[in-house]
Design an enzyme around this catalytic site. Structure first.
Site, PDB file in Angstrom:
ATOM      1  N   GLN A  44       0.774  -1.243   0.000  1.00 45.93           N
ATOM      2  CA  GLN A  44       0.000   0.000   0.000  1.00 45.93           C
ATOM      3  C   GLN A  44       0.808   1.297   0.000  1.00 45.93           C
ATOM      4  O   GLN A  44       0.497   2.233  -0.743  1.00 45.93           O
ATOM      5  CB  GLN A  44      -0.952   0.021   1.214  1.00 45.93           C
ATOM      6  CG  GLN A  44      -1.842   1.242   1.229  1.00 45.93           C
ATOM      7  CD  GLN A  44      -2.783   1.350   2.407  1.00 45.93           C
ATOM      8  OE1 GLN A  44      -3.322   2.415   2.667  1.00 45.93           O
ATOM      9  NE2 GLN A  44      -3.018   0.279   3.127  1.00 45.93           N
ATOM     10  N   THR A  70      13.835  -9.616 -11.673  1.00 46.92           N
ATOM     11  CA  THR A  70      15.055  -8.804 -11.565  1.00 46.92           C
ATOM     12  C   THR A  70      16.181  -9.553 -10.866  1.00 46.92           C
ATOM     13  O   THR A  70      17.219  -8.972 -10.578  1.00 46.92           O
ATOM     14  CB  THR A  70      14.750  -7.496 -10.814  1.00 46.92           C
ATOM     15  OG1 THR A  70      14.163  -7.832  -9.560  1.00 46.92           O
ATOM     16  CG2 THR A  70      13.814  -6.627 -11.613  1.00 46.92           C
ATOM     17  N   ARG A 117      20.492  -6.048  -2.206  1.00 45.00           N
ATOM     18  CA  ARG A 117      20.718  -7.487  -2.467  1.00 45.00           C
ATOM     19  C   ARG A 117      20.472  -7.823  -3.933  1.00 45.00           C
ATOM     20  O   ARG A 117      21.083  -8.713  -4.494  1.00 45.00           O
ATOM     21  CB  ARG A 117      19.788  -8.340  -1.583  1.00 45.00           C
ATOM     22  CG  ARG A 117      20.226  -8.412  -0.128  1.00 45.00           C
ATOM     23  CD  ARG A 117      19.506  -9.542   0.598  1.00 45.00           C
ATOM     24  NE  ARG A 117      18.079  -9.317   0.741  1.00 45.00           N
ATOM     25  CZ  ARG A 117      17.509  -8.572   1.678  1.00 45.00           C
ATOM     26  NH1 ARG A 117      18.262  -7.958   2.572  1.00 45.00           N
ATOM     27  NH2 ARG A 117      16.199  -8.428   1.737  1.00 45.00           N
ATOM     28  N   LYS A 136      10.964  -5.086   9.115  1.00 42.84           N
ATOM     29  CA  LYS A 136       9.843  -4.979   8.178  1.00 42.84           C
ATOM     30  C   LYS A 136       8.680  -4.337   8.928  1.00 42.84           C
ATOM     31  O   LYS A 136       8.479  -4.615  10.111  1.00 42.84           O
ATOM     32  CB  LYS A 136       9.406  -6.367   7.720  1.00 42.84           C
ATOM     33  CG  LYS A 136      10.363  -7.032   6.764  1.00 42.84           C
ATOM     34  CD  LYS A 136       9.770  -8.329   6.273  1.00 42.84           C
ATOM     35  CE  LYS A 136      10.676  -8.969   5.228  1.00 42.84           C
ATOM     36  NZ  LYS A 136      10.102 -10.191   4.689  1.00 42.84           N
ATOM     37  N   GLU A 180       1.316  -1.202   8.262  1.00 43.57           N
ATOM     38  CA  GLU A 180       0.510  -0.089   8.768  1.00 43.57           C
ATOM     39  C   GLU A 180       0.417   0.007  10.298  1.00 43.57           C
ATOM     40  O   GLU A 180       0.797   0.998  10.908  1.00 43.57           O
ATOM     41  CB  GLU A 180      -0.904  -0.223   8.169  1.00 43.57           C
ATOM     42  CG  GLU A 180      -1.938   0.731   8.717  1.00 43.57           C
ATOM     43  CD  GLU A 180      -1.691   2.176   8.345  1.00 43.57           C
ATOM     44  OE1 GLU A 180      -1.416   2.430   7.173  1.00 43.57           O
ATOM     45  OE2 GLU A 180      -1.757   3.058   9.226  1.00 43.57           O
ATOM     46  N   ASP A 212       0.622   3.846   6.039  1.00 43.18           N
ATOM     47  CA  ASP A 212       0.866   3.495   4.634  1.00 43.18           C
ATOM     48  C   ASP A 212       0.570   4.675   3.704  1.00 43.18           C
ATOM     49  O   ASP A 212       1.466   5.251   3.094  1.00 43.18           O
ATOM     50  CB  ASP A 212      -0.022   2.313   4.230  1.00 43.18           C
ATOM     51  CG  ASP A 212       0.557   0.988   4.714  1.00 43.18           C
ATOM     52  OD1 ASP A 212       1.769   0.931   4.959  1.00 43.18           O
ATOM     53  OD2 ASP A 212      -0.197   0.029   4.840  1.00 43.18           O
ATOM     54  N   GLY A 258      -7.516  20.500  19.978  1.00 44.87           N
ATOM     55  CA  GLY A 258      -7.130  21.900  20.089  1.00 44.87           C
ATOM     56  C   GLY A 258      -7.797  22.598  21.261  1.00 44.87           C
ATOM     57  O   GLY A 258      -8.330  21.974  22.166  1.00 44.87           O
ATOM     58  N   GLY A 259      -7.775  23.888  21.230  1.00 43.39           N
ATOM     59  CA  GLY A 259      -8.387  24.649  22.305  1.00 43.39           C
ATOM     60  C   GLY A 259      -9.879  24.858  22.094  1.00 43.39           C
ATOM     61  O   GLY A 259     -10.489  25.715  22.742  1.00 43.39           O
ATOM     62  N   GLN A 260     -10.470  24.118  21.180  1.00 42.37           N
ATOM     63  CA  GLN A 260     -11.907  24.248  20.898  1.00 42.37           C
ATOM     64  C   GLN A 260     -12.559  22.922  21.285  1.00 42.37           C
ATOM     65  O   GLN A 260     -12.638  22.014  20.461  1.00 42.37           O
ATOM     66  CB  GLN A 260     -12.158  24.516  19.404  1.00 42.37           C
ATOM     67  CG  GLN A 260     -11.302  25.587  18.785  1.00 42.37           C
ATOM     68  CD  GLN A 260     -11.629  26.969  19.326  1.00 42.37           C
ATOM     69  OE1 GLN A 260     -12.626  27.174  20.029  1.00 42.37           O
ATOM     70  NE2 GLN A 260     -10.791  27.932  19.026  1.00 42.37           N
TER      71      GLN A 260
HETATM   72  N1  COA Z   1      11.886  -9.891  -9.363  1.00 40.36           N
HETATM   73  C1  COA Z   1      12.591 -10.641  -8.498  1.00 40.36           C
HETATM   74  N2  COA Z   1      12.555 -10.461  -7.163  1.00 40.36           N
HETATM   75  C2  COA Z   1      11.768  -9.480  -6.693  1.00 40.36           C
HETATM   76  C3  COA Z   1      11.013  -8.650  -7.537  1.00 40.36           C
HETATM   77  C4  COA Z   1      11.091  -8.869  -8.933  1.00 40.36           C
HETATM   78  N3  COA Z   1      10.411  -8.156  -9.800  1.00 40.36           N
HETATM   79  N4  COA Z   1      10.325  -7.766  -6.791  1.00 40.36           N
HETATM   80  C5  COA Z   1      10.643  -8.040  -5.510  1.00 40.36           C
HETATM   81  N5  COA Z   1      11.515  -9.058  -5.445  1.00 40.36           N
HETATM   82  C6  COA Z   1      12.110  -9.663  -4.255  1.00 40.36           C
HETATM   83  C7  COA Z   1      12.953  -8.709  -3.466  1.00 40.36           C
HETATM   84  O1  COA Z   1      14.193  -8.545  -4.063  1.00 40.36           O
HETATM   85  C8  COA Z   1      12.995  -9.424  -2.112  1.00 40.36           C
HETATM   86  O2  COA Z   1      13.963 -10.445  -2.187  1.00 40.36           O
HETATM   87  P1  COA Z   1      15.068 -10.767  -1.054  1.00 40.36           P
HETATM   88  O3  COA Z   1      14.376 -10.697   0.253  1.00 40.36           O
HETATM   89  O4  COA Z   1      15.533 -12.131  -1.431  1.00 40.36           O
HETATM   90  O5  COA Z   1      16.137  -9.764  -1.159  1.00 40.36           O
HETATM   91  C9  COA Z   1      11.656 -10.120  -2.056  1.00 40.36           C
HETATM   92  O6  COA Z   1      11.097 -10.031  -3.361  1.00 40.36           O
HETATM   93  C10 COA Z   1      10.628  -9.638  -1.087  1.00 40.36           C
HETATM   94  O7  COA Z   1      10.660  -8.286  -0.800  1.00 40.36           O
HETATM   95  P2  COA Z   1      10.140  -7.755   0.621  1.00 40.36           P
HETATM   96  O8  COA Z   1      10.066  -6.307   0.521  1.00 40.36           O
HETATM   97  O9  COA Z   1      11.004  -8.321   1.717  1.00 40.36           O
HETATM   98  O10 COA Z   1       8.673  -8.374   0.708  1.00 40.36           O
HETATM   99  P3  COA Z   1       7.882  -8.996   1.970  1.00 40.36           P
HETATM  100  O11 COA Z   1       6.567  -9.400   1.432  1.00 40.36           O
HETATM  101  O12 COA Z   1       8.669 -10.033   2.674  1.00 40.36           O
HETATM  102  O13 COA Z   1       7.716  -7.757   2.979  1.00 40.36           O
HETATM  103  C11 COA Z   1       6.962  -5.574   3.648  1.00 40.36           C
HETATM  104  C12 COA Z   1       6.716  -6.822   2.781  1.00 40.36           C
HETATM  105  C13 COA Z   1       5.909  -4.550   3.289  1.00 40.36           C
HETATM  106  C14 COA Z   1       6.848  -5.937   5.140  1.00 40.36           C
HETATM  107  C15 COA Z   1       8.375  -5.019   3.359  1.00 40.36           C
HETATM  108  O14 COA Z   1       8.501  -4.843   1.977  1.00 40.36           O
HETATM  109  C16 COA Z   1       8.688  -3.724   4.076  1.00 40.36           C
HETATM  110  O15 COA Z   1       8.943  -3.692   5.284  1.00 40.36           O
HETATM  111  N6  COA Z   1       8.696  -2.599   3.328  1.00 40.36           N
HETATM  112  C17 COA Z   1       9.059  -1.311   3.825  1.00 40.36           C
HETATM  113  C18 COA Z   1       7.976  -0.688   4.660  1.00 40.36           C
HETATM  114  C19 COA Z   1       6.654  -0.601   3.945  1.00 40.36           C
HETATM  115  O16 COA Z   1       6.514  -0.003   2.921  1.00 40.36           O
HETATM  116  N7  COA Z   1       5.655  -1.178   4.596  1.00 40.36           N
HETATM  117  C20 COA Z   1       4.291  -0.974   4.236  1.00 40.36           C
HETATM  118  C21 COA Z   1       3.798  -1.814   3.187  1.00 40.36           C
HETATM  119  S1  COA Z   1       2.141  -1.352   2.871  1.00 40.36           S
END
Ligand code: COA
Length: 424
Positions: free
Chosen positions: A16, A73, A103, A135, A138, A167, A246-248
């Site tokens: 999000q 990627t 990474r 990690k 919200e 978010d 606030g003050g209201q």
């Molecule tokens: N091709 C290949 N790999 C991809 C890719 C693509 N197109 N897009 C993403 N990936 C990989 C990433 O490189 C990562 O790999 P790695 O962990 O091996 O390095 C993996 O997908 C997962 O990414 P990640 O961000 O760790 O996802 P998650 O689902 O485990 O965690 C969150 C989700 C939201 C908790 C985390 O992304 C986070 O803390 N983000 C920052 C804070 C944030 O925005 N939070 C609110 C979200 S609404």
């Protein structure tokens, strides 16, 4: 033209927070290219689905006006395409877990090498410090940014709020950082890093509570109901229920029908300049001159009595009648509007704040449109892309791939298959 026409965004966001940011950029006219993993894409496509075959509303409502390219990627070929995209875009936006982009091999230094003018914008849960590697979702941000400790009632649990301040709130903060960096780039020609931490964003939105924390050192917070109720303050800002910050002084009061309708309430603010009008409306003209009620300071320890009396009046009218009567007298108030009432609100539809969008798989659905209106850059909301819908288009038009290069890429498995419409 649109305000951000000509700006190309490499949208590496998911869930999000990041997608709200890039959706705004798209609404302002940027070309937003969403990079998704082949096969699955943004995880929200499949979350909370209401229709088995269609991208979820969660996804569609956060990814309007974007193009989708699927790209693995982590493959050599995929990395090459990503490099080419970095060279062709102005801004890379990402909200992966800390370290994920590094990474993948795309450190800030590497991106600078590829495109020194690129702005790299990131959302993380926390800024540098003990929690920088965590990690975050919200509600974690709401809890660690000060919102939960100050939301709810004094004698109840900390509460999270329905507004997605962690978010969507941080997405807004990041968006402002990006357009500011774009503006600075017009003078320097250089890119820069833009970061917004969710904890920081929530704390920014809780600014008035940090104000109260400091006021607390100099005495009780007299506008909090607990002052009038005789409860001592501790050493941290307490939860203030529905008290106005606030003050209201303000409270949520029952309106006619509250026994059966969970939203038959109104927020009533006893703004000092309209106190006399309030006294007339509720039938207490004597309070205009009564020393216990005539001034804001005199009323502070008696706010419960004040609001109980006002509620005896609001309970006799429905919330829209109360709104009408109060607004005729400039008394600030707000009925509690349900999501159903908002969805049906004609004026929100007329301004484009609520929009009806056509989607080839799910049909028509409602969304929140752009809440920020630019007179010279109106927003037209178009549906979210299917997974990989624009892969080929982007490779050909943006990256100038020819048939041979495309064929080679397909063979490598780096781009996957685009999602097909059910009818195809
Ligand atoms: N091709 C290949 N790999 C991809 C890719 C693509 N197109 N897009 C993403 N990936 C990989 C990433 O490189 C990562 O790999 P790695 O962990 O091996 O390095 C993996 O997908 C997962 O990414 P990640 O961000 O760790 O996802 P998650 O689902 O485990 O965690 C969150 C989700 C939201 C908790 C985390 O992304 C986070 O803390 N983000 C920052 C804070 C944030 O925005 N939070 C609110 C979200 S609404």
């Amino acid at each position: 033209m649109k305000a951000l026409e000509g700006v190309r965004i490499l949208d590496f966001t998911h869930v999000q927070s990041g997608p709200t940011c890039t959706q705004l950029l798209a609404w302002f006219g940027a070309d937003v290219i969403k990079v998704e993993r082949p096969g699955t894409g943004d995880i929200t496509r499949g979350q909370l689905r209401d229709l088995a075959e269609a991208d979820s509303l969660y996804f569609t409502m956060l990814n309007h006006n974007k193009r989708s390219i699927t790209l693995n990627t982590k493959t050599e070929q995929g990395k090459k395409v990503l490099e080419a995209l970095i060279k062709s875009c102005d801004v890379l936006v990402e909200n992966f877990a800390p370290g994920a982009l590094d990474r993948m091999g795309f450190t800030w230094e590497r991106i600078q090498e590829l495109n020194p003018a690129m702005i790299v914008a990131s959302i993380k849960g926390f800024g540098p410090g003990p929690y920088q590697d965590c990690k975050v979702y919200e509600n974690v941000a709401q809890c660690t940014g000060g919102a939960a400790s100050t939301t709810g009632f004094r004698d109840g649990l900390p509460l999270v709020t329905g507004a997605q301040i962690g978010d969507s709130g941080t997405g807004l903060h990041l968006c402002l950082g990006i357009v500011t960096a774009l503006y600075q780039r017009t003078k320097t020609g250089r890119g820069q890093k833009v970061t917004a931490a969710m904890q920081d964003g929530v704390l920014n939105l809780c600014r008035v509570k940090l104000r109260d924390q400091q006021r607390l050192a100099h005495g009780p917070l007299k506008e909090y109901s607990q002052y009038g109720e005789g409860f001592e303050f501790g050493d941290a800002v307490p939860r203030a229920g529905n008290d106005s910050g606030g003050g209201q002084p303000g409270r949520i009061l029952k309106c006619k029908g509250w026994e059966n309708d969970p939203n038959a309430y109104i927020y009533f603010i006893t703004q000092a300049p309209v106190w006399e009008a309030i006294c007339d409306v509720i039938g207490e003209p004597g309070w205009k001159t009564d020393p216990d009620y005539a001034t804001p300071n005199a009323r502070l320890p008696r706010l419960n009595a004040v609001f109980e009396r006002i509620e005896r009046w609001t309970e006799t009218h429905d919330k829209f009648e109360v709104m009408k009567v109060l607004n005729e007298r400039d008394i600030p108030c707000g009925p509690i509007l349900s999501m159903k009432e908002l969805a049906e609100d004609a004026s929100l539809r007329a301004t484009g704040t609520i929009v009806e969008v056509e989607h080839p798989v799910r049909g028509s659905y409602l969304s929140v449109g752009n809440p920020i209106k630019l007179s010279d850059s109106p927003t037209e909301v178009t549906r979210s892309p299917l997974l990989g819908e624009h892969t080929e288009e982007i490779l050909r038009d943006v990256l100038k791939f020819d048939d041979t290069a495309l064929e080679e890429l397909r063979g490598s498995g780096a781009i996957g298959e685009p999602a097909k419409l059910a009818a195809e």
